[in-house]
Design a protein around this motif. Structure first.
Motif, short mmCIF file in Angstrom:
data_model
loop_
_atom_site.label_atom_id
_atom_site.label_comp_id
_atom_site.label_asym_id
_atom_site.label_seq_id
_atom_site.Cartn_x
_atom_site.Cartn_y
_atom_site.Cartn_z
N GLY A 206 -8.89 0.54 -3.54
CA GLY A 206 -10.14 -0.18 -3.70
C GLY A 206 -10.85 -0.31 -2.36
N HIS A 207 -12.14 -0.64 -2.40
CA HIS A 207 -12.92 -0.69 -1.16
C HIS A 207 -12.53 -1.83 -0.25
CE1 HIS A 207 -15.42 2.66 -2.27
NE2 HIS A 207 -15.75 2.10 -3.44
N GLY A 208 -11.80 -2.81 -0.74
CA GLY A 208 -11.34 -3.89 0.12
C GLY A 208 -10.01 -3.62 0.77
N ASP A 209 -9.41 -2.49 0.51
CA ASP A 209 -8.10 -2.16 1.07
C ASP A 209 -8.23 -1.69 2.51
OD1 ASP A 209 -5.14 -1.38 -0.18
OD2 ASP A 209 -5.69 -0.11 1.54
N PRO A 210 -7.23 -2.01 3.38
CA PRO A 210 -7.28 -1.55 4.77
C PRO A 210 -7.44 -0.03 4.91
CG PRO A 210 -5.58 -3.20 4.51
CD PRO A 210 -6.09 -2.89 3.14
N LEU A 211 -6.93 0.74 3.94
CA LEU A 211 -7.04 2.19 4.03
C LEU A 211 -8.44 2.71 3.70
CD1 LEU A 211 -3.70 3.47 2.37
CD2 LEU A 211 -4.32 3.50 4.79
N ALA A 212 -9.29 1.85 3.15
CA ALA A 212 -10.61 2.30 2.70
C ALA A 212 -11.49 2.78 3.84
CB ALA A 212 -11.31 1.19 1.94
N GLY A 213 -11.16 2.39 5.07
CA GLY A 213 -11.95 2.83 6.20
C GLY A 213 -11.41 4.08 6.86
N ARG A 214 -10.40 4.72 6.23
CA ARG A 214 -9.76 5.88 6.85
C ARG A 214 -10.02 7.14 6.01
NH1 ARG A 214 -3.72 4.18 8.65
NH2 ARG A 214 -3.82 6.39 9.28
N ASP A 215 -9.94 8.29 6.69
CA ASP A 215 -10.09 9.57 6.01
C ASP A 215 -8.74 10.17 5.63
OD1 ASP A 215 -12.89 9.59 6.22
OD2 ASP A 215 -12.79 10.39 8.26
N SER A 216 -7.68 9.80 6.37
CA SER A 216 -6.36 10.36 6.09
C SER A 216 -5.29 9.34 6.44
CB SER A 216 -6.14 11.65 6.89
OG SER A 216 -6.12 11.38 8.28
N VAL A 217 -4.10 9.55 5.87
CA VAL A 217 -2.96 8.68 6.14
C VAL A 217 -1.68 9.51 6.07
CG1 VAL A 217 -2.78 8.03 3.68
CG2 VAL A 217 -1.76 6.56 5.42
N PRO A 218 -0.77 9.36 7.04
CA PRO A 218 0.50 10.09 6.96
C PRO A 218 1.33 9.57 5.78
CG PRO A 218 0.08 9.27 9.18
CD PRO A 218 -0.91 8.61 8.28
N LEU A 219 2.07 10.47 5.18
CA LEU A 219 2.90 10.07 4.05
C LEU A 219 3.86 8.95 4.44
CD1 LEU A 219 3.89 10.56 1.14
CD2 LEU A 219 5.47 12.28 2.05
N ALA A 220 4.42 9.02 5.65
CA ALA A 220 5.38 8.00 6.09
C ALA A 220 4.76 6.61 6.10
CB ALA A 220 5.93 8.35 7.48
N ALA A 221 3.46 6.52 6.39
CA ALA A 221 2.80 5.21 6.44
C ALA A 221 2.70 4.58 5.06
CB ALA A 221 1.41 5.35 7.06
N LEU A 222 2.73 5.40 4.01
CA LEU A 222 2.64 4.86 2.66
C LEU A 222 3.93 4.19 2.21
CD1 LEU A 222 0.63 7.68 0.85
CD2 LEU A 222 -0.21 5.49 1.74
N ALA A 223 5.02 4.41 2.94
CA ALA A 223 6.29 3.76 2.58
C ALA A 223 6.19 2.25 2.71
CB ALA A 223 7.42 4.29 3.47
N GLU A 224 5.24 1.79 3.50
CA GLU A 224 5.07 0.35 3.70
C GLU A 224 4.18 -0.28 2.64
OE1 GLU A 224 3.35 0.14 7.53
OE2 GLU A 224 5.01 1.18 8.55
N ARG A 225 3.60 0.52 1.78
CA ARG A 225 2.63 0.02 0.81
C ARG A 225 3.21 0.03 -0.60
NH1 ARG A 225 -2.68 -0.12 2.14
NH2 ARG A 225 -2.64 -1.40 0.24
N ALA A 226 2.63 -0.83 -1.45
CA ALA A 226 2.95 -0.82 -2.88
C ALA A 226 2.24 0.37 -3.51
CB ALA A 226 2.50 -2.12 -3.53
N LEU A 227 3.01 1.27 -4.12
CA LEU A 227 2.43 2.49 -4.66
C LEU A 227 2.32 2.43 -6.18
CD1 LEU A 227 4.19 5.27 -2.53
CD2 LEU A 227 2.06 4.05 -2.09
N ILE A 228 1.34 3.14 -6.69
CA ILE A 228 1.07 3.23 -8.13
C ILE A 228 1.15 4.70 -8.49
CG2 ILE A 228 -0.57 2.71 -9.97
CD1 ILE A 228 -1.88 0.70 -8.00
N SER A 229 2.03 5.06 -9.44
CA SER A 229 2.28 6.47 -9.68
C SER A 229 2.66 6.72 -11.13
CB SER A 229 3.40 6.97 -8.75
OG SER A 229 3.72 8.32 -9.01
N LEU A 230 2.71 8.00 -11.49
CA LEU A 230 3.27 8.39 -12.78
C LEU A 230 4.74 8.01 -12.86
CD1 LEU A 230 1.93 12.04 -13.30
CD2 LEU A 230 1.06 9.96 -14.35
N PRO A 231 5.29 7.87 -14.06
CA PRO A 231 6.73 7.64 -14.20
C PRO A 231 7.51 8.88 -13.75
CG PRO A 231 5.55 7.13 -16.24
CD PRO A 231 4.60 7.86 -15.36
N PRO A 232 8.81 8.74 -13.48
CA PRO A 232 9.63 9.91 -13.13
C PRO A 232 9.53 10.99 -14.21
CG PRO A 232 10.84 7.89 -12.73
CD PRO A 232 9.58 7.48 -13.44
N GLY A 233 9.49 12.24 -13.78
CA GLY A 233 9.37 13.36 -14.70
C GLY A 233 7.97 13.92 -14.76
#
Length: 300
Positions: free
Chosen positions: A171-198
């Motif tokens: 969302g536009h209020g998220d700290p990442l909203a001001g960035r163009d890219s993010v390393p995958l490792a940095a996402l380990a610190e965030r709550a992720l939303i994804s498809l179920p396994p499979g």
């Protein structure tokens, strides 16, 4: 001796019982039993041992079974040869699709094929990418719309429909909203939303995280990428979605780097070939229909 009796006998063996055989054959169970008894009387030997919970082949039954299969296959082969000669298609085909297949106009694809070949029964199954891939490999499905990463699943031929980069949608209020890219490792610190396994995107994410030594924290799972995007837009986490899924006014898509992630949605069929003329016609029909979609998507 009738072909119907041989078909009933083979089906009872394959299904492991009279009840399941009757369900598959769409006949009453007493009718299956009566036909089997008549076949046994004609042959002069019991073909099935019925003393246990599951009927088992007798010695005579084991000898008859491969010949019964061969007789049924010969009849089907003769029918197929005539159908090919006359241009008439009969039989059945099975397709599998991902839950989020709406944009690919699958209903139109199926309807057009049915109108062209009304003698072919078409069935549709919805499941995750892993289940669909297994279904095509094992022969339960003739064709499937699957998702995968950089490598085509073994044993399959594919026609790519869409190839997209996966991004982190926030969302536009998220700290990442001001960035163009993010390393995958940095996402380990965030709550992720994804498809179920499979799911295709989830498999790509899990494999990339494992290779990078990252342990993702998945807080929400949903089978529809649109739902993932909705959750992210409401500030509930970072959604891993195709780049097109982040092209919304209430979202900002951030490229994932080191490594970059991308996935393909493709039609898949067995590399060894389809099982008959109806399946071959269906695969060709679907490939042609979705070539048009791929072209439209590339131009948009």
């Amino acid at each position: 001796m009738e072909l119907r009796q041989l078909r009933y006998f083979v089906t009872v063996v394959d299904e492991g019982g009279f009840t399941r055989a009757a369900e598959k054959l769409h006949v009453a169970q007493p009718g299956v039993s009566a036909q089997l008894r008549q076949l046994e009387r004609e042959l002069g030997q019991p073909l099935l041992d019925r003393t246990g919970r599951t009927p088992r082949l007798t010695q005579a039954g084991a000898a008859v079974l491969p010949r019964a299969r061969a007789a049924l296959a010969a009849v089907e082969g003769a029918r197929t040869a005539v159908d090919e000669l006359t241009g008439l298609l009969r039989g059945s085909v099975a397709m599998g699709v991902l839950p989020s297949c709406g944009p690919f106009r699958i209903a139109d694809l199926l309807a057009d094929f049915h109108h062209a070949h009304p003698g072919v029964e078409v069935t549709l199954t919805e499941s995750d990418a892993g289940t669909l891939i297994r279904g095509v490999r094992e022969g339960g499905l003739d064709l499937a719309l699957i998702a995968f990463g950089s490598e085509v699943p073994a044993g399959l031929d594919v026609q790519t429909v869409v190839d997209e980069e996966l991004v982190a949608a926030v969302g536009h209020g998220d700290p990442l909203a001001g960035r163009d890219s993010v390393p995958l490792a940095a996402l380990a610190e965030r709550a992720l939303i994804s498809l179920p396994p499979g799911g295709g995107m989830r498999t790509i994410l899990d494999q990339a995280c494992a290779a990078a030594g990252v342990s993702p924290r998945i807080v929400f799972e949903a089978s529809d990428p649109g739902v993932l995007a909705d959750l992210a837009a409401r500030g509930l986490g970072v959604a891993i979605v195709p780049s097109s899924g982040a092209a919304r006014a209430d979202l900002h898509g951030v490229r994932i780097v080191r490594p970059r992630l991308h996935g393909s949605v493709a039609l898949a069929w067995r590399a060894a070939g389809t099982s008959g003329p109806a399946a071959r016609a269906f695969v060709e029909h679907a490939r042609e229909a979705l070539r048009g979609y791929a072209g439209a998507a590339a131009a948009s």
